[in-house]
Scaffold this motif. Structure first.
Motif, PDB file in Angstrom:
ATOM      1  N   ASP A  99       9.545  21.493 -47.411  1.00  0.00           N
ATOM      2  CA  ASP A  99      10.351  22.622 -46.968  1.00  0.00           C
ATOM      3  C   ASP A  99       9.579  23.924 -47.163  1.00  0.00           C
ATOM      4  O   ASP A  99       8.578  23.974 -47.880  1.00  0.00           O
ATOM      5  CB  ASP A  99      11.706  22.655 -47.676  1.00  0.00           C
ATOM      6  CG  ASP A  99      11.620  22.928 -49.163  1.00  0.00           C
ATOM      7  OD1 ASP A  99      10.623  22.556 -49.804  1.00  0.00           O
ATOM      8  OD2 ASP A  99      12.569  23.526 -49.694  1.00  0.00           O
ATOM      9  N   ALA A 100      10.032  24.968 -46.481  1.00  0.00           N
ATOM     10  CA  ALA A 100       9.292  26.227 -46.480  1.00  0.00           C
ATOM     11  C   ALA A 100      10.241  27.392 -46.254  1.00  0.00           C
ATOM     12  O   ALA A 100      11.389  27.213 -45.824  1.00  0.00           O
ATOM     13  CB  ALA A 100       8.237  26.209 -45.371  1.00  0.00           C
ATOM     14  N   HIS A 101       9.733  28.572 -46.517  1.00  0.00           N
ATOM     15  CA  HIS A 101      10.406  29.817 -46.137  1.00  0.00           C
ATOM     16  C   HIS A 101       9.585  30.460 -45.032  1.00  0.00           C
ATOM     17  O   HIS A 101       8.359  30.566 -45.150  1.00  0.00           O
ATOM     18  CB  HIS A 101      10.479  30.799 -47.314  1.00  0.00           C
ATOM     19  CG  HIS A 101      11.358  30.345 -48.407  1.00  0.00           C
ATOM     20  ND1 HIS A 101      10.946  30.267 -49.712  1.00  0.00           N
ATOM     21  CD2 HIS A 101      12.637  29.922 -48.408  1.00  0.00           C
ATOM     22  CE1 HIS A 101      11.930  29.839 -50.462  1.00  0.00           C
ATOM     23  NE2 HIS A 101      12.964  29.613 -49.696  1.00  0.00           N
ATOM     24  N   LEU A 102      10.253  30.879 -43.982  1.00  0.00           N
ATOM     25  CA  LEU A 102       9.601  31.584 -42.882  1.00  0.00           C
ATOM     26  C   LEU A 102      10.101  33.024 -42.884  1.00  0.00           C
ATOM     27  O   LEU A 102      11.308  33.256 -42.859  1.00  0.00           O
ATOM     28  CB  LEU A 102       9.912  30.900 -41.556  1.00  0.00           C
ATOM     29  CG  LEU A 102       9.143  31.397 -40.336  1.00  0.00           C
ATOM     30  CD1 LEU A 102       9.020  30.278 -39.311  1.00  0.00           C
ATOM     31  CD2 LEU A 102       9.759  32.613 -39.698  1.00  0.00           C
ATOM     32  N   PHE A 103       9.179  33.960 -42.941  1.00  0.00           N
ATOM     33  CA  PHE A 103       9.497  35.386 -42.882  1.00  0.00           C
ATOM     34  C   PHE A 103       9.149  35.872 -41.481  1.00  0.00           C
ATOM     35  O   PHE A 103       7.978  35.800 -41.081  1.00  0.00           O
ATOM     36  CB  PHE A 103       8.683  36.161 -43.920  1.00  0.00           C
ATOM     37  CG  PHE A 103       8.975  35.768 -45.340  1.00  0.00           C
ATOM     38  CD1 PHE A 103       9.934  36.451 -46.080  1.00  0.00           C
ATOM     39  CD2 PHE A 103       8.304  34.710 -45.937  1.00  0.00           C
ATOM     40  CE1 PHE A 103      10.212  36.081 -47.388  1.00  0.00           C
ATOM     41  CE2 PHE A 103       8.565  34.338 -47.246  1.00  0.00           C
ATOM     42  CZ  PHE A 103       9.523  35.027 -47.970  1.00  0.00           C
ATOM     43  N   LEU A 104      10.139  36.361 -40.750  1.00  0.00           N
ATOM     44  CA  LEU A 104       9.926  36.831 -39.377  1.00  0.00           C
ATOM     45  C   LEU A 104       9.998  38.354 -39.357  1.00  0.00           C
ATOM     46  O   LEU A 104      11.028  38.937 -39.717  1.00  0.00           O
ATOM     47  CB  LEU A 104      10.970  36.240 -38.434  1.00  0.00           C
ATOM     48  CG  LEU A 104      10.846  36.637 -36.963  1.00  0.00           C
ATOM     49  CD1 LEU A 104       9.539  36.121 -36.368  1.00  0.00           C
ATOM     50  CD2 LEU A 104      12.044  36.120 -36.172  1.00  0.00           C
ATOM     51  N   PHE A 105       8.899  38.981 -38.930  1.00  0.00           N
ATOM     52  CA  PHE A 105       8.808  40.433 -38.882  1.00  0.00           C
ATOM     53  C   PHE A 105       8.835  40.931 -37.440  1.00  0.00           C
ATOM     54  O   PHE A 105       8.318  40.276 -36.532  1.00  0.00           O
ATOM     55  CB  PHE A 105       7.495  40.903 -39.531  1.00  0.00           C
ATOM     56  CG  PHE A 105       7.448  40.689 -41.002  1.00  0.00           C
ATOM     57  CD1 PHE A 105       7.926  41.653 -41.878  1.00  0.00           C
ATOM     58  CD2 PHE A 105       6.939  39.508 -41.533  1.00  0.00           C
ATOM     59  CE1 PHE A 105       7.888  41.455 -43.249  1.00  0.00           C
ATOM     60  CE2 PHE A 105       6.895  39.301 -42.898  1.00  0.00           C
ATOM     61  CZ  PHE A 105       7.371  40.273 -43.764  1.00  0.00           C
ATOM     62  N   ASP A 106       9.401  42.111 -37.246  1.00  0.00           N
ATOM     63  CA  ASP A 106       9.414  42.762 -35.941  1.00  0.00           C
ATOM     64  C   ASP A 106       8.060  43.441 -35.733  1.00  0.00           C
ATOM     65  O   ASP A 106       7.623  44.238 -36.560  1.00  0.00           O
ATOM     66  CB  ASP A 106      10.529  43.797 -35.894  1.00  0.00           C
ATOM     67  CG  ASP A 106      10.713  44.413 -34.522  1.00  0.00           C
ATOM     68  OD1 ASP A 106       9.918  44.127 -33.608  1.00  0.00           O
ATOM     69  OD2 ASP A 106      11.671  45.193 -34.363  1.00  0.00           O
ATOM     70  N   LEU A 107       7.391  43.105 -34.636  1.00  0.00           N
ATOM     71  CA  LEU A 107       6.114  43.729 -34.303  1.00  0.00           C
ATOM     72  C   LEU A 107       6.252  44.743 -33.174  1.00  0.00           C
ATOM     73  O   LEU A 107       5.260  45.279 -32.692  1.00  0.00           O
ATOM     74  CB  LEU A 107       5.082  42.660 -33.916  1.00  0.00           C
ATOM     75  CG  LEU A 107       4.735  41.654 -35.010  1.00  0.00           C
ATOM     76  CD1 LEU A 107       3.753  40.616 -34.478  1.00  0.00           C
ATOM     77  CD2 LEU A 107       4.197  42.335 -36.245  1.00  0.00           C
ATOM     78  N   GLY A 108       7.488  44.966 -32.730  1.00  0.00           N
ATOM     79  CA  GLY A 108       7.724  45.979 -31.714  1.00  0.00           C
ATOM     80  C   GLY A 108       7.364  45.518 -30.318  1.00  0.00           C
ATOM     81  O   GLY A 108       7.353  44.328 -30.000  1.00  0.00           O
ATOM     82  N   VAL A 109       7.061  46.500 -29.470  1.00  0.00           N
ATOM     83  CA  VAL A 109       6.745  46.262 -28.051  1.00  0.00           C
ATOM     84  C   VAL A 109       5.266  46.568 -27.829  1.00  0.00           C
ATOM     85  O   VAL A 109       4.762  47.613 -28.240  1.00  0.00           O
ATOM     86  CB  VAL A 109       7.629  47.144 -27.139  1.00  0.00           C
ATOM     87  CG1 VAL A 109       7.232  46.989 -25.683  1.00  0.00           C
ATOM     88  CG2 VAL A 109       9.097  46.805 -27.350  1.00  0.00           C
TER      89      VAL A 109
END
Length: 169
Positions: A99-109
């Motif tokens: 199992d894992a943790h996924l961190f999703l970041f906003d990189l914009g446009v």
């Protein structure tokens, strides 16, 4: 009776035992990059069938936001500012991975052009702009579900997900 305070050496030994016995989580950091048409960037990877969001595994002692910056620069030749954390997604074991943790970041446009000559060829076979609703045709099921949940969420704030779904439905 007064409690004896442990020495620094004893404390380090105790922590060493705990570190050896306690579970270790794999952390993944990825970025959600969109173009002006609202499409998301997916990377066609040389080492697996499914495409994926740009990013990768967090190195020991590395902050997840730095991982996204490092991976995107190494693999795609892009220097992008990392925006807010969009979601933290707990992923159950899958295809032999723990199992894992996924961190999703906003990189914009991103309105520029991708330069395939800058891609890291041992990892990136291609990069594609894909409509969010068509991503499921290319990505692992957990990534497709995560993108769907993120697309439906109100702007602002950070989502907590379990297996790419909001806890409790």
């Amino acid at each position: 009776m007064a409690r004896r305070e442990e020495t620094e050496q004893e404390r380090r030994r105790r922590i060493g035992i705990l570190n050896a016995r306690l579970p270790k989580k794999r952390n993944i950091a990825q970025g959600l990059l969109r173009n002006p048409a609202g499409e998301v960037l997916l990377c066609e990877l040389s080492y697996k069938a499914e495409w994926d969001l740009p990013g990768g595994v967090v190195d020991p002692g590395e902050p997840p936001a730095l991982t996204v910056t490092r991976e995107i620069e190494e693999e795609l030749g892009l220097r992008l500012p990392v925006g807010p954390l969009v979601a933290v997604n707990w992923l159950p074991p899958w295809r032999g991975w723990d199992d894992a943790h996924l961190f999703l970041f906003d990189l914009g446009v991103f309105a520029g052009e991708l330069d395939p000559s800058l891609f890291l060829p041992r990892e990136i076979a291609g990069a594609h702009w894909v409509r969010p609703e068509a991503a499921a045709e290319h990505v692992a099921p957990y990534t497709a579900r995560m993108l769907e949940v993120v697309a439906r969420a109100p702007a602002g704030g950070t989502l907590y997900l379990e297996n790419s779904e909001l806890p409790g439905g």
